[in-house]
Design an enzyme around this catalytic site. Structure first.
Site, mmCIF file in Angstrom:
data_model
loop_
_atom_site.group_PDB
_atom_site.id
_atom_site.type_symbol
_atom_site.label_atom_id
_atom_site.label_comp_id
_atom_site.label_asym_id
_atom_site.label_seq_id
_atom_site.Cartn_x
_atom_site.Cartn_y
_atom_site.Cartn_z
ATOM 1 N N ASP A 1 0.847 -1.194 0.000
ATOM 2 C CA ASP A 1 0.000 0.000 0.000
ATOM 3 C C ASP A 1 0.887 1.251 0.000
ATOM 4 O O ASP A 1 1.880 1.323 0.727
ATOM 5 C CB ASP A 1 -0.909 -0.020 1.236
ATOM 6 C CG ASP A 1 -2.042 0.989 1.133
ATOM 7 O OD1 ASP A 1 -3.205 0.568 1.081
ATOM 8 O OD2 ASP A 1 -1.750 2.206 1.125
ATOM 9 N N ASN B 1 -12.879 -2.363 2.643
ATOM 10 C CA ASN B 1 -13.729 -1.172 2.661
ATOM 11 C C ASN B 1 -14.663 -1.246 1.458
ATOM 12 O O ASN B 1 -14.225 -1.530 0.340
ATOM 13 C CB ASN B 1 -12.869 0.096 2.594
ATOM 14 C CG ASN B 1 -12.029 0.291 3.847
ATOM 15 O OD1 ASN B 1 -12.442 -0.086 4.937
ATOM 16 N ND2 ASN B 1 -10.847 0.852 3.689
ATOM 17 N N GLN C 1 -14.502 3.367 0.929
ATOM 18 C CA GLN C 1 -13.725 2.798 -0.177
ATOM 19 C C GLN C 1 -13.331 3.932 -1.116
ATOM 20 O O GLN C 1 -14.202 4.589 -1.695
ATOM 21 C CB GLN C 1 -14.568 1.753 -0.924
ATOM 22 C CG GLN C 1 -13.812 1.111 -2.080
ATOM 23 C CD GLN C 1 -14.668 0.118 -2.863
ATOM 24 O OE1 GLN C 1 -15.859 -0.074 -2.570
ATOM 25 N NE2 GLN C 1 -14.067 -0.507 -3.848
ATOM 26 N N SER C 2 -12.037 4.170 -1.259
ATOM 27 C CA SER C 2 -11.595 5.277 -2.120
ATOM 28 C C SER C 2 -11.229 4.814 -3.522
ATOM 29 O O SER C 2 -11.340 5.585 -4.464
ATOM 30 C CB SER C 2 -10.422 6.020 -1.474
ATOM 31 O OG SER C 2 -9.320 5.164 -1.314
ATOM 32 N N HIS D 1 -10.461 -4.643 -3.232
ATOM 33 C CA HIS D 1 -9.146 -4.947 -2.660
ATOM 34 C C HIS D 1 -9.296 -5.345 -1.208
ATOM 35 O O HIS D 1 -10.134 -4.825 -0.483
ATOM 36 C CB HIS D 1 -8.178 -3.767 -2.796
ATOM 37 C CG HIS D 1 -8.740 -2.446 -2.353
ATOM 38 N ND1 HIS D 1 -9.620 -1.720 -3.100
ATOM 39 C CD2 HIS D 1 -8.533 -1.730 -1.212
ATOM 40 C CE1 HIS D 1 -9.933 -0.602 -2.466
ATOM 41 N NE2 HIS D 1 -9.304 -0.587 -1.309
ATOM 42 N N HIS E 1 -7.301 -5.214 2.225
ATOM 43 C CA HIS E 1 -6.141 -4.712 2.961
ATOM 44 C C HIS E 1 -5.689 -5.842 3.893
ATOM 45 O O HIS E 1 -6.520 -6.441 4.594
ATOM 46 C CB HIS E 1 -6.518 -3.528 3.853
ATOM 47 C CG HIS E 1 -6.951 -2.291 3.124
ATOM 48 N ND1 HIS E 1 -6.113 -1.221 2.915
ATOM 49 C CD2 HIS E 1 -8.141 -1.949 2.584
ATOM 50 C CE1 HIS E 1 -6.775 -0.262 2.272
ATOM 51 N NE2 HIS E 1 -8.010 -0.681 2.063
HETATM 52 P P1 DGP Z 1 -9.509 2.134 0.254
HETATM 53 O O1 DGP Z 1 -9.555 3.432 0.985
HETATM 54 O O2 DGP Z 1 -10.012 0.964 1.067
HETATM 55 O O3 DGP Z 1 -10.165 2.231 -1.104
HETATM 56 O O4 DGP Z 1 -7.964 1.832 0.030
HETATM 57 C C1 DGP Z 1 -7.243 2.250 -1.074
HETATM 58 C C2 DGP Z 1 -5.781 2.077 -0.713
HETATM 59 O O5 DGP Z 1 -5.058 2.133 -1.920
HETATM 60 C C3 DGP Z 1 -5.218 3.148 0.190
HETATM 61 O O6 DGP Z 1 -4.765 2.540 1.396
HETATM 62 C C4 DGP Z 1 -4.042 3.735 -0.571
HETATM 63 C C5 DGP Z 1 -3.806 2.744 -1.675
HETATM 64 N N1 DGP Z 1 -3.421 3.317 -2.936
HETATM 65 C C6 DGP Z 1 -4.088 4.256 -3.653
HETATM 66 N N2 DGP Z 1 -3.431 4.530 -4.790
HETATM 67 C C7 DGP Z 1 -2.339 3.714 -4.800
HETATM 68 C C8 DGP Z 1 -1.268 3.519 -5.724
HETATM 69 O O7 DGP Z 1 -1.186 4.145 -6.785
HETATM 70 N N3 DGP Z 1 -0.327 2.600 -5.387
HETATM 71 C C9 DGP Z 1 -0.388 1.891 -4.234
HETATM 72 N N4 DGP Z 1 0.582 1.008 -4.002
HETATM 73 N N5 DGP Z 1 -1.378 2.041 -3.345
HETATM 74 C C10 DGP Z 1 -2.325 2.948 -3.626
#
Ligand code: DGP
Length: 113
Positions: free
Chosen positions: A30, A86, A93-94, A99, A101
């Site tokens: 992450d 999420n 969920q962003s 996914h 975690h």
């Molecule tokens: P969520 O908020 O549950 O949708 O988690 C999205 C996660 O994705 C957040 O912890 C940060 C991670 N993330 C977002 N963009 C990128 C990226 O470009 N590369 C990586 N490795 N992680 C990312």
């Protein structure tokens, strides 16, 4: 999906640190870790969220769930870990690509924020 950041990571158009990969899934670190160990497991196939889970993907979902313990072992999470999915707006969920975690190497708290 052409505008999905995790599809681009799965296709290697955007770099990430791979922890595990096979024909169905990718596990990578992450970019904004919330624990000393924090990786994301994604299906290579685009699925918006857990809310879009379909019976025809049951093999994929069982593969993902059963892989979690292998990833946890590889990361040295013998003391336990947390898996978070999420989902949707209230679930915060962003990234709209399903996914898991997987977080570890610290004591988690409950309830989550
Ligand atoms: P969520 O908020 O549950 O949708 O988690 C999205 C996660 O994705 C957040 O912890 C940060 C991670 N993330 C977002 N963009 C990128 C990226 O470009 N590369 C990586 N490795 N992680 C990312």
């Amino acid at each position: 999906m052409s505008d999905c950041i995790f599809c681009k990571i799965a296709d290697k158009e955007i770099p990430s640190t791979t922890v595990y990969e096979d024909d169905k899934i990718l596990v990578f670190r992450d970019a904004s870790p919330q624990a000393p160990e924090h990786v994301l497991m994604i299906p290579k196939k685009h699925i918006d969220s857990l809310d879009e889970a379909k019976p025809e993907d049951s093999e994929l979902f069982s593969h993902m769930v059963l892989k979690v313990k292998d990833i946890a072992a590889e990361l040295g999470l013998e003391n336990g870990y947390r898996v978070v999915i999420n989902t949707g707006e209230d679930g915060q969920q962003s990234v709209k690509h399903l996914h898991f975690h997987i977080l570890g190497k610290r004591k988690m708290t409950w309830p989550p924020g």
